[in-house]
Scaffold this active site. Structure first.
Site, PDB file in Angstrom:
ATOM      1  CG  HIS A 169      -8.531  -2.955  -2.430  1.00 60.69           C
ATOM      2  ND1 HIS A 169      -9.480  -2.323  -3.205  1.00 60.69           N
ATOM      3  CD2 HIS A 169      -8.437  -2.244  -1.287  1.00 60.69           C
ATOM      4  CE1 HIS A 169      -9.929  -1.257  -2.546  1.00 60.69           C
ATOM      5  NE2 HIS A 169      -9.321  -1.183  -1.374  1.00 60.69           N
ATOM      6  CG  LEU A 170      -8.089  -9.354   1.973  1.00 58.04           C
ATOM      7  CD1 LEU A 170      -9.497  -9.113   2.521  1.00 58.04           C
ATOM      8  CD2 LEU A 170      -7.791 -10.851   1.940  1.00 58.04           C
ATOM      9  CG  HIS A 171      -6.805  -2.779   3.012  1.00 55.46           C
ATOM     10  ND1 HIS A 171      -6.021  -1.649   2.842  1.00 55.46           N
ATOM     11  CD2 HIS A 171      -7.990  -2.495   2.428  1.00 55.46           C
ATOM     12  CE1 HIS A 171      -6.724  -0.718   2.202  1.00 55.46           C
ATOM     13  NE2 HIS A 171      -7.921  -1.208   1.933  1.00 55.46           N
TER      14      HIS A 171
ATOM     15  CD  GLN B  98     -14.608  -0.985  -2.901  1.00 52.68           C
ATOM     16  OE1 GLN B  98     -15.761  -1.325  -2.617  1.00 52.68           O
ATOM     17  NE2 GLN B  98     -13.911  -1.576  -3.846  1.00 52.68           N
TER      18      GLN B  98
ATOM     19  CG  ASP C 298      -2.068   0.990   1.091  1.00 55.38           C
ATOM     20  OD1 ASP C 298      -3.220   0.556   0.947  1.00 55.38           O
ATOM     21  OD2 ASP C 298      -1.805   2.220   1.125  1.00 55.38           O
ATOM     22  CB  ILE C 299       0.824   4.243  -2.171  1.00 59.79           C
ATOM     23  CG1 ILE C 299       1.928   5.096  -2.736  1.00 59.79           C
ATOM     24  CG2 ILE C 299      -0.426   5.057  -1.866  1.00 59.79           C
ATOM     25  CD1 ILE C 299       1.640   5.624  -4.135  1.00 59.79           C
TER      26      ILE C 299
HETATM   27  P1  AMP Z   1      -9.868   1.486   0.212  1.00 55.67           P
HETATM   28  O1  AMP Z   1     -10.276   2.660   1.050  1.00 55.67           O
HETATM   29  O2  AMP Z   1     -10.101   0.176   0.900  1.00 55.67           O
HETATM   30  O3  AMP Z   1     -10.441   1.537  -1.191  1.00 55.67           O
HETATM   31  O4  AMP Z   1      -8.290   1.565   0.127  1.00 55.67           O
HETATM   32  C1  AMP Z   1      -7.576   1.964  -0.994  1.00 55.67           C
HETATM   33  C2  AMP Z   1      -6.116   1.832  -0.635  1.00 55.67           C
HETATM   34  O5  AMP Z   1      -5.353   1.955  -1.822  1.00 55.67           O
HETATM   35  C3  AMP Z   1      -5.592   2.889   0.349  1.00 55.67           C
HETATM   36  O6  AMP Z   1      -5.043   2.247   1.495  1.00 55.67           O
HETATM   37  C4  AMP Z   1      -4.521   3.622  -0.463  1.00 55.67           C
HETATM   38  O7  AMP Z   1      -3.411   4.004   0.319  1.00 55.67           O
HETATM   39  C5  AMP Z   1      -4.146   2.580  -1.500  1.00 55.67           C
HETATM   40  N1  AMP Z   1      -3.599   3.105  -2.753  1.00 55.67           N
HETATM   41  C6  AMP Z   1      -4.111   4.089  -3.521  1.00 55.67           C
HETATM   42  N2  AMP Z   1      -3.337   4.278  -4.614  1.00 55.67           N
HETATM   43  C7  AMP Z   1      -2.327   3.374  -4.525  1.00 55.67           C
HETATM   44  C8  AMP Z   1      -1.215   3.068  -5.349  1.00 55.67           C
HETATM   45  N3  AMP Z   1      -0.954   3.723  -6.493  1.00 55.67           N
HETATM   46  N4  AMP Z   1      -0.368   2.086  -4.955  1.00 55.67           N
HETATM   47  C9  AMP Z   1      -0.598   1.423  -3.803  1.00 55.67           C
HETATM   48  N5  AMP Z   1      -1.637   1.657  -2.987  1.00 55.67           N
HETATM   49  C10 AMP Z   1      -2.489   2.622  -3.338  1.00 55.67           C
END
Ligand code: AMP
Length: 122
Positions: free
Chosen positions: A106-108, A100, A35-36
Site C-alpha cells: 500500500h502507498l500512503h 509495515q 485510511d481508518i
Molecule cells: P502500515 O504501517 O504502512 O502497514 O500501515 C497500515 C495502515 O493501514 C495504517 O495507517 C492503518 O491505519 C491502516 N488500516 C488498517 N486497517 C484498516 C482498514 N480496515 N481500513 C483502512 N485502513 C486501515
C-alpha cells in the site's frame, strides 16, 4: 525472490468485500480508500488488487499493466483530492525496518497540511 503473501491480511479481506472501506476510486487493478486512522487531513491508501506483499515485490513481479495502472491511479487520486498543486507525501512502509503493519503493498498518500521532515531523526 521469496515473497510469501498472507491472504488473511486485512487489505485482502477488503478486496474480497469481507469488510467495508471508504473508496476514493477503483480501477481493474487498483483500489484507493481512506485510511481508518488518518494522520493528516487527507490520508488515503493506494493498493494493487493483486497479491503483492510490498513495494519491492510489486515492482519486481507485477505486470506492466498493473504497474502503469497503479501509478496513473496515484495521479488521478491526487487530482481528485486536490493535492496536485500544494503537494503531499507518499510513503511505502516496507518490512520490519520500514514498520509495515499490513502485509499487502500500500502507498500512503498524506496531505492537506505541511507534512514536516521526511524521517523522524529517532
Ligand atoms: P502500515 O504501517 O504502512 O502497514 O500501515 C497500515 C495502515 O493501514 C495504517 O495507517 C492503518 O491505519 C491502516 N488500516 C488498517 N486497517 C484498516 C482498514 N480496515 N481500513 C483502512 N485502513 C486501515
Amino acid at each position: 525472490m521469496g515473497w510469501t503473501y498472507d491472504p488473511t491480511n486485512i487489505f485482502a479481506r477488503i478486496l474480497r468485500g469481507e469488510i467495508p472501506n471508504k473508496t476514493v476510486m477503483e480501477t481493474p487493478h487498483t483500489l484507493v480508500f481512506h485510511d481508518i486512522r488518518p494522520q493528516a487531513p487527507v490520508h488515503v491508501l493506494v493498493i494493487p488488487k493483486g497479491a503483492y506483499v510490498s513495494l519491492d515485490h510489486f515492482s519486481a513481479e507485477a505486470s506492466e499493466a498493473e504497474i502503469a495502472d497503479f501509478h496513473r491511479t496515484v495521479a488521478k487520486t491526487c487530482a481528485i483530492l486536490g493535492l496536485t498543486g500544494e503537494g503531499f507525501r507518499a510513503i511505502a512502509n516496507t518490512g520490519e525496518n520500514g514498520h509495515q503493519e499490513v502485509p499487502h503493498y500500500h502507498l500512503h498518500i498524506l496531505g492537506g497540511r505541511a507534512m514536516g521532515r521526511m524521517v523522524d531523526p529517532g
